[in-house]
Design a protein around this motif. Sequence first.
Motif, PDB file in Angstrom:
ATOM      1  N   LYS A   1      -1.197  -6.692   9.912  1.00  0.00           N
ATOM      2  CA  LYS A   1       0.119  -6.058  10.413  1.00  0.00           C
ATOM      3  C   LYS A   1       0.951  -5.559   9.159  1.00  0.00           C
ATOM      4  O   LYS A   1       1.816  -6.280   8.565  1.00  0.00           O
ATOM      5  CB  LYS A   1       0.622  -7.263  11.152  1.00  0.00           C
ATOM      6  CG  LYS A   1      -0.108  -7.570  12.480  1.00  0.00           C
ATOM      7  CD  LYS A   1       0.584  -8.833  13.107  1.00  0.00           C
ATOM      8  CE  LYS A   1       1.746  -8.339  13.658  1.00  0.00           C
ATOM      9  NZ  LYS A   1       2.652  -9.468  14.549  1.00  0.00           N
ATOM     10  N   LEU A   2       0.733  -4.339   8.960  1.00  0.00           N
ATOM     11  CA  LEU A   2       1.571  -3.597   7.842  1.00  0.00           C
ATOM     12  C   LEU A   2       2.991  -3.496   8.457  1.00  0.00           C
ATOM     13  O   LEU A   2       3.019  -3.043   9.398  1.00  0.00           O
ATOM     14  CB  LEU A   2       0.786  -2.453   7.338  1.00  0.00           C
ATOM     15  CG  LEU A   2      -0.507  -2.465   6.608  1.00  0.00           C
ATOM     16  CD1 LEU A   2      -1.034  -1.182   6.237  1.00  0.00           C
ATOM     17  CD2 LEU A   2      -0.144  -3.532   5.418  1.00  0.00           C
TER      18      LEU A   2
ATOM     19  N   LEU B   1       4.263   7.306   2.213  1.00  0.00           N
ATOM     20  CA  LEU B   1       4.906   5.919   2.868  1.00  0.00           C
ATOM     21  C   LEU B   1       4.316   4.678   2.139  1.00  0.00           C
ATOM     22  O   LEU B   1       3.195   4.415   1.792  1.00  0.00           O
ATOM     23  CB  LEU B   1       4.147   6.036   4.123  1.00  0.00           C
ATOM     24  CG  LEU B   1       4.402   6.970   5.218  1.00  0.00           C
ATOM     25  CD1 LEU B   1       3.484   7.292   6.215  1.00  0.00           C
ATOM     26  CD2 LEU B   1       5.747   6.546   6.051  1.00  0.00           C
TER      27      LEU B   1
ATOM     28  N   ASP C   1       2.204  -5.825   3.370  1.00  0.00           N
ATOM     29  CA  ASP C   1       1.300  -6.690   4.085  1.00  0.00           C
ATOM     30  C   ASP C   1       1.743  -8.123   4.161  1.00  0.00           C
ATOM     31  O   ASP C   1       1.866  -8.818   3.145  1.00  0.00           O
ATOM     32  CB  ASP C   1      -0.039  -6.658   3.579  1.00  0.00           C
ATOM     33  CG  ASP C   1      -1.044  -7.532   4.443  1.00  0.00           C
ATOM     34  OD1 ASP C   1      -1.985  -7.653   4.090  1.00  0.00           O
ATOM     35  OD2 ASP C   1      -0.582  -8.343   5.373  1.00  0.00           O
TER      36      ASP C   1
ATOM     37  N   GLN D   1       0.849  -1.373   0.010  1.00  0.00           N
ATOM     38  CA  GLN D   1      -0.008   0.069   0.012  1.00  0.00           C
ATOM     39  C   GLN D   1       0.809   1.231   0.173  1.00  0.00           C
ATOM     40  O   GLN D   1       1.859   1.181   0.649  1.00  0.00           O
ATOM     41  CB  GLN D   1      -0.939  -0.133   1.104  1.00  0.00           C
ATOM     42  CG  GLN D   1      -1.836  -1.126   1.220  1.00  0.00           C
ATOM     43  CD  GLN D   1      -2.712  -1.251   2.568  1.00  0.00           C
ATOM     44  OE1 GLN D   1      -2.423  -0.240   3.328  1.00  0.00           O
ATOM     45  NE2 GLN D   1      -3.565  -2.226   2.815  1.00  0.00           N
TER      46      GLN D   1
ATOM     47  N   PHE E   1       5.898  -0.709   7.556  1.00  0.00           N
ATOM     48  CA  PHE E   1       5.791   0.779   6.786  1.00  0.00           C
ATOM     49  C   PHE E   1       7.522   0.822   6.613  1.00  0.00           C
ATOM     50  O   PHE E   1       8.417   0.537   7.230  1.00  0.00           O
ATOM     51  CB  PHE E   1       5.384   1.693   7.897  1.00  0.00           C
ATOM     52  CG  PHE E   1       3.908   1.710   7.797  1.00  0.00           C
ATOM     53  CD1 PHE E   1       3.028   1.149   8.637  1.00  0.00           C
ATOM     54  CD2 PHE E   1       3.126   2.903   6.857  1.00  0.00           C
ATOM     55  CE1 PHE E   1       1.437   1.429   8.467  1.00  0.00           C
ATOM     56  CE2 PHE E   1       1.787   3.053   6.853  1.00  0.00           C
ATOM     57  CZ  PHE E   1       1.122   2.087   7.715  1.00  0.00           C
ATOM     58  N   GLY E   2       7.576   1.594   5.454  1.00  0.00           N
ATOM     59  CA  GLY E   2       8.813   2.118   5.104  1.00  0.00           C
ATOM     60  C   GLY E   2       9.344   3.561   5.835  1.00  0.00           C
ATOM     61  O   GLY E   2       8.255   3.876   6.667  1.00  0.00           O
ATOM     62  N   GLN E   3      10.356   3.702   5.840  1.00  0.00           N
ATOM     63  CA  GLN E   3      10.538   5.262   6.365  1.00  0.00           C
ATOM     64  C   GLN E   3      10.057   6.599   5.846  1.00  0.00           C
ATOM     65  O   GLN E   3      10.253   7.495   6.512  1.00  0.00           O
ATOM     66  CB  GLN E   3      12.056   5.359   6.737  1.00  0.00           C
ATOM     67  CG  GLN E   3      12.660   4.363   7.731  1.00  0.00           C
ATOM     68  CD  GLN E   3      12.327   4.385   8.912  1.00  0.00           C
ATOM     69  OE1 GLN E   3      11.256   3.709   9.309  1.00  0.00           O
ATOM     70  NE2 GLN E   3      12.674   5.316   9.754  1.00  0.00           N
ATOM     71  N   GLY E   4       9.756   6.232   4.733  1.00  0.00           N
ATOM     72  CA  GLY E   4       8.874   7.482   4.086  1.00  0.00           C
ATOM     73  C   GLY E   4       9.764   8.505   3.459  1.00  0.00           C
ATOM     74  O   GLY E   4      10.990   8.361   3.280  1.00  0.00           O
TER      75      GLY E   4
END
Lengths: 113, 110
Positions: B97-98, B88, B92, B33, B100-103
């Motif tokens: 419980k995703l 971001l 999955d 996502q 996430f990258g650091q953005g």
Amino acid sequence: SQTIHQWPATLVQPVGSPLSLECTVEGTSNPNLYWYRQAAGRGLQLLFYSVGIGQISSEVPQNLSASRPQDRQFILSSKKLLLSDSGFYLCAWTPGGKREKLFFGSGTQLSVL
Amino acid sequence: TQLLEQSPQFLSIQEGENLTVYCNSSSVFSSLQWYRQEPGEGPVLLVTVVTGGEVKKLKRLTFQFGDARKDSSLHITAAQPGDTGLYLCAGDRLIGKLIFGQGTELSVKP
């Protein structure tokens, strides 16, 4: 329609003081609930998630705890805050049992001084 | 261990330029996502990609999921100041419980 409420929006607390952040979801039942922390506008770290009342899973060891006293209520707590607890805390939900997008609250900016 | 690596971390461009943000991992994800977040707000979902090689378009935004479902990219054409924000990616691996990258902080200057 479903909505998520998170409060307060901003909080400044001294080191060693307790913490209670509350999150409620409306318009749905049996949601999965999550607490995330975001440092300095970067990526999100999952702290806790819950699939039902009283069911809490912790993702990382830390100074915080979570509780789910009601189906649509999720609380993040601490007995004694540390400086390192500062950050942007986000509550989120997904429909129970479904792999769908996260719906986020508007967040709480916590500053521990 | 950071399972999702986003690059670049910061991007400052002029209005009208094109840009690409990358999200890479050594792990396979069932879906990926992309979210956009504005200061002081929670992230808002832009798109979900599920099938390896999938390409989705959202106006000037093009999202691609790698064939092996380990990486993804976000391409913005003719960026506008309204595109400014933190982007971001999130993978999955388990239901709900995703990871996430650091953005990527994007700033588009008029």
